[in-house]
Scaffold this motif. Structure first.
Motif, PDB file in Angstrom:
ATOM      1  N   GLY A 241       0.784  -1.231   0.000  1.00 49.72           N
ATOM      2  CA  GLY A 241       0.000   0.000   0.000  1.00 49.72           C
ATOM      3  C   GLY A 241       0.812   1.275   0.000  1.00 49.72           C
ATOM      4  N   ARG A 242       2.127   1.173  -0.149  1.00 49.27           N
ATOM      5  CA  ARG A 242       2.963   2.375  -0.222  1.00 49.27           C
ATOM      6  C   ARG A 242       2.835   3.033  -1.595  1.00 49.27           C
ATOM      7  N   LEU A 243       2.915   4.359  -1.614  1.00 49.52           N
ATOM      8  CA  LEU A 243       2.808   5.125  -2.840  1.00 49.52           C
ATOM      9  C   LEU A 243       4.209   5.498  -3.317  1.00 49.52           C
ATOM     10  N   TRP A 244       4.509   5.219  -4.571  1.00 50.17           N
ATOM     11  CA  TRP A 244       5.770   5.591  -5.198  1.00 50.17           C
ATOM     12  C   TRP A 244       5.427   6.645  -6.248  1.00 50.17           C
ATOM     13  N   MET A 245       5.904   7.880  -6.005  1.00 51.25           N
ATOM     14  CA  MET A 245       5.429   9.037  -6.741  1.00 51.25           C
ATOM     15  C   MET A 245       6.560   9.711  -7.520  1.00 51.25           C
ATOM     16  N   ALA A 246       6.316   9.951  -8.808  1.00 58.02           N
ATOM     17  CA  ALA A 246       7.254  10.722  -9.606  1.00 58.02           C
ATOM     18  C   ALA A 246       7.238  12.167  -9.129  1.00 58.02           C
ATOM     19  N   ALA A 247       8.438  12.733  -8.946  1.00 57.92           N
ATOM     20  CA  ALA A 247       8.560  14.083  -8.395  1.00 57.92           C
ATOM     21  C   ALA A 247       9.778  14.772  -9.006  1.00 57.92           C
ATOM     22  N   ASP A 248      10.007  16.009  -8.572  1.00 58.33           N
ATOM     23  CA  ASP A 248      11.092  16.809  -9.157  1.00 58.33           C
ATOM     24  C   ASP A 248      12.455  16.150  -9.020  1.00 58.33           C
ATOM     25  N   GLU A 249      12.737  15.583  -7.841  1.00 56.83           N
ATOM     26  CA  GLU A 249      14.071  15.057  -7.571  1.00 56.83           C
ATOM     27  C   GLU A 249      14.206  13.570  -7.869  1.00 56.83           C
ATOM     28  N   GLY A 250      13.147  12.952  -8.377  1.00 55.57           N
ATOM     29  CA  GLY A 250      13.182  11.525  -8.676  1.00 55.57           C
ATOM     30  C   GLY A 250      11.878  10.873  -8.286  1.00 55.57           C
ATOM     31  N   VAL A 251      11.943   9.839  -7.448  1.00 63.48           N
ATOM     32  CA  VAL A 251      10.751   9.130  -6.983  1.00 63.48           C
ATOM     33  C   VAL A 251      10.688   9.226  -5.464  1.00 63.48           C
ATOM     34  N   ARG A 252       9.533   9.618  -4.932  1.00 65.92           N
ATOM     35  CA  ARG A 252       9.323   9.643  -3.494  1.00 65.92           C
ATOM     36  C   ARG A 252       8.451   8.455  -3.095  1.00 65.92           C
ATOM     37  N   CYS A 253       8.711   7.921  -1.904  1.00 65.26           N
ATOM     38  CA  CYS A 253       7.921   6.819  -1.375  1.00 65.26           C
ATOM     39  C   CYS A 253       7.184   7.287  -0.125  1.00 65.26           C
ATOM     40  N   TYR A 254       5.860   7.096  -0.114  1.00 60.24           N
ATOM     41  CA  TYR A 254       5.011   7.489   1.000  1.00 60.24           C
ATOM     42  C   TYR A 254       4.303   6.263   1.561  1.00 60.24           C
ATOM     43  N   LEU A 255       4.110   6.249   2.880  1.00 61.90           N
ATOM     44  CA  LEU A 255       3.214   5.268   3.481  1.00 61.90           C
ATOM     45  C   LEU A 255       1.774   5.614   3.108  1.00 61.90           C
ATOM     46  N   ALA A 256       0.873   4.674   3.331  1.00 64.43           N
ATOM     47  CA  ALA A 256      -0.532   4.887   2.974  1.00 64.43           C
ATOM     48  C   ALA A 256      -1.168   6.027   3.752  1.00 64.43           C
ATOM     49  N   ASP A 257      -0.560   6.427   4.888  1.00 65.39           N
ATOM     50  CA  ASP A 257      -1.107   7.552   5.653  1.00 65.39           C
ATOM     51  C   ASP A 257      -0.528   8.896   5.212  1.00 65.39           C
ATOM     52  N   GLY A 258       0.302   8.895   4.175  1.00 66.09           N
ATOM     53  CA  GLY A 258       0.857  10.133   3.646  1.00 66.09           C
ATOM     54  C   GLY A 258       2.214  10.503   4.195  1.00 66.09           C
ATOM     55  N   THR A 259       2.844   9.643   4.994  1.00 66.27           N
ATOM     56  CA  THR A 259       4.166   9.927   5.550  1.00 66.27           C
ATOM     57  C   THR A 259       5.250   9.657   4.506  1.00 66.27           C
ATOM     58  N   LEU A 260       6.072  10.667   4.231  1.00 64.16           N
ATOM     59  CA  LEU A 260       7.208  10.485   3.331  1.00 64.16           C
ATOM     60  C   LEU A 260       8.294   9.691   4.051  1.00 64.16           C
ATOM     61  N   ILE A 261       8.733   8.572   3.446  1.00 66.06           N
ATOM     62  CA  ILE A 261       9.749   7.744   4.105  1.00 66.06           C
ATOM     63  C   ILE A 261      11.063   7.668   3.333  1.00 66.06           C
ATOM     64  N   GLY A 262      11.055   8.004   2.048  1.00 66.33           N
ATOM     65  CA  GLY A 262      12.312   7.916   1.318  1.00 66.33           C
ATOM     66  C   GLY A 262      12.191   8.361  -0.118  1.00 66.33           C
ATOM     67  N   ARG A 263      13.357   8.390  -0.772  1.00 63.52           N
ATOM     68  CA  ARG A 263      13.432   8.831  -2.165  1.00 63.52           C
ATOM     69  C   ARG A 263      14.395   7.948  -2.952  1.00 63.52           C
ATOM     70  N   VAL A 264      14.131   7.868  -4.255  1.00 58.03           N
ATOM     71  CA  VAL A 264      15.093   7.355  -5.220  1.00 58.03           C
ATOM     72  C   VAL A 264      15.546   8.571  -6.017  1.00 58.03           C
ATOM     73  N   ARG A 265      16.811   8.925  -5.875  1.00 55.53           N
ATOM     74  CA  ARG A 265      17.330  10.158  -6.456  1.00 55.53           C
ATOM     75  C   ARG A 265      17.680   9.978  -7.942  1.00 55.53           C
ATOM     76  N   LEU A 266      17.249  10.963  -8.748  1.00 53.23           N
ATOM     77  CA  LEU A 266      17.574  10.995 -10.168  1.00 53.23           C
ATOM     78  C   LEU A 266      18.159  12.360 -10.514  1.00 53.23           C
ATOM     79  N   PRO A 267      18.888  12.466 -11.620  1.00 57.99           N
ATOM     80  CA  PRO A 267      19.455  13.754 -12.003  1.00 57.99           C
ATOM     81  C   PRO A 267      18.490  14.654 -12.761  1.00 57.99           C
ATOM     82  N   GLU A 268      17.260  14.195 -12.973  1.00 54.35           N
ATOM     83  CA  GLU A 268      16.265  14.989 -13.681  1.00 54.35           C
ATOM     84  C   GLU A 268      14.878  14.634 -13.166  1.00 54.35           C
ATOM     85  N   ARG A 269      13.926  15.478 -13.494  1.00 57.35           N
ATOM     86  CA  ARG A 269      12.568  15.328 -12.989  1.00 57.35           C
ATOM     87  C   ARG A 269      11.913  14.060 -13.525  1.00 57.35           C
TER      88      ARG A 269
END
Length: 303
Positions: A241-269
């Motif tokens: 149930g975690r959300l993996w979201m495309a974002a400016d700095e790469g991919v963000r991972c959120y718990l189902a309650d909306g808590t940001l827990i981590g990122r996958v860093r990329l050099p472009e959006r």
């Protein structure tokens, strides 16, 4: 081309993200050469990752077995979001003819829907197929062709549900500025939809909202789950149930309650992502000019 990026793949914001990471993993770039890549979809039966090169009016494919990248289809009707239905067929948002189309097993293309109540869609953007076969998609006005001359356009930008079995299409939302990425929770009781309205007006939103899905498929709720503080785009959900979201700095991972827990860093959006590979545990990410892969300890929910 396999080009490992420098530096660690993961940015751990909350200790709970550590369980999602692979020790020593690197993000690798497998292709570059577009002004905007979108719509990654994993064709498991063929071992292919397919994505859209919107400005190039083409769809590209990466063969996992050989590492070869080739043109999947060109011209491609200005393709945007893609997904795979429960029969393994590719389903695509085609911006130029403002329609949803399906690629059959023999390669032929079946137009599915291009209007509601006689009015043409704006520019179908992102798409997901539910377990009952219904196709849900968003329809902002990005990429909308002008002076199309074949009937009136829909009013506003909404999310829709189309049932290929009956041919019925329903408008499911009425309060979005620019509906964009969307994804179901693993049990399909929740639907997450991104609104990228900030690209159209200074006070517009850029967040992801959470809706409850009723027995008759109607949506309720719609509260904001997380704000991008920048730009969101596409998203996918894993089996936990975690959300993996495309974002400016790469991919963000959120718990189902909306808590940001981590990122996958990329050099472009990042624009969009999917889970692929035999175990559905490889993040496959389209990001501006390029396509990236990153192994994770998470399994993507059914497409």
């Amino acid at each position: 081309m396999v080009d490992p990026l420098d530096g660690p793949a993961f940015d751990i914001v909350d200790p709970r993200f550590a369980a999602c990471t692979v020790a020593g993993a690197r993000v690798v770039r497998i292709w570059t050469g577009s002004r905007w890549t979108e719509g990654p979809a994993w064709l498991a039966g063929r071992g292919l990752l397919v994505w859209s090169d919107i400005p190039g009016d083409r769809m590209m494919a990466w063969d996992q077995a050989t590492g070869r990248v080739s043109t999947f289809r060109q011209p491609a009707n200005s393709p945007n979001g893609n997904t795979v239905d429960r029969k393994g067929r590719l389903v695509t948002c085609e911006q130029a003819p403002h329609r949803i189309a399906r690629t059959e097993a023999d390669g032929t293309i079946t137009p599915l829907v291009d209007r509601i109540d006689g009015r043409r869609f704006n520019s179908p953007n992102d798409i997901v197929v539910a377990s009952d076969g219904a196709i849900w998609f968003t329809d902002p006005s990005y990429g909308k062709a002008k002076d199309r001359g074949d009937g009136p356009d829909v009013e506003g930008c909404h999310a829709y549900r189309f049932d290929p079995a009956t041919g019925v299409v329903r408008q499911m939302t009425d309060d979005f500025v620019m509906p964009n990425g969307l994804a179901f929770s693993p049990d399909e009781s929740l639907l997450y939809i991104v609104d990228t309205g900030s690209t159209e007006r200074p006070d517009g939103p850029n967040h992801v909202r959470r809706f409850r899905v009723g027995p008759d498929h109607t949506l309720s709720g719609g509260e904001v789950l997380a704000d991008a503080h920048g730009h969101f785009d596409g998203l996918r959900i894993d089996t936990e149930g975690r959300l993996w979201m495309a974002a400016d700095e790469g991919v963000r991972c959120y718990l189902a309650d909306g808590t940001l827990i981590g990122r996958v860093r990329l050099p472009e959006r990042a624009a969009n992502l999917t889970f692929g590979g035999a175990g559905r545990d490889i993040l496959m990410i389209t990001a501006t000019s390029s396509v990236y892969l990153c192994p994770v300890k998470a399994v993507g929910a059914a497409p």
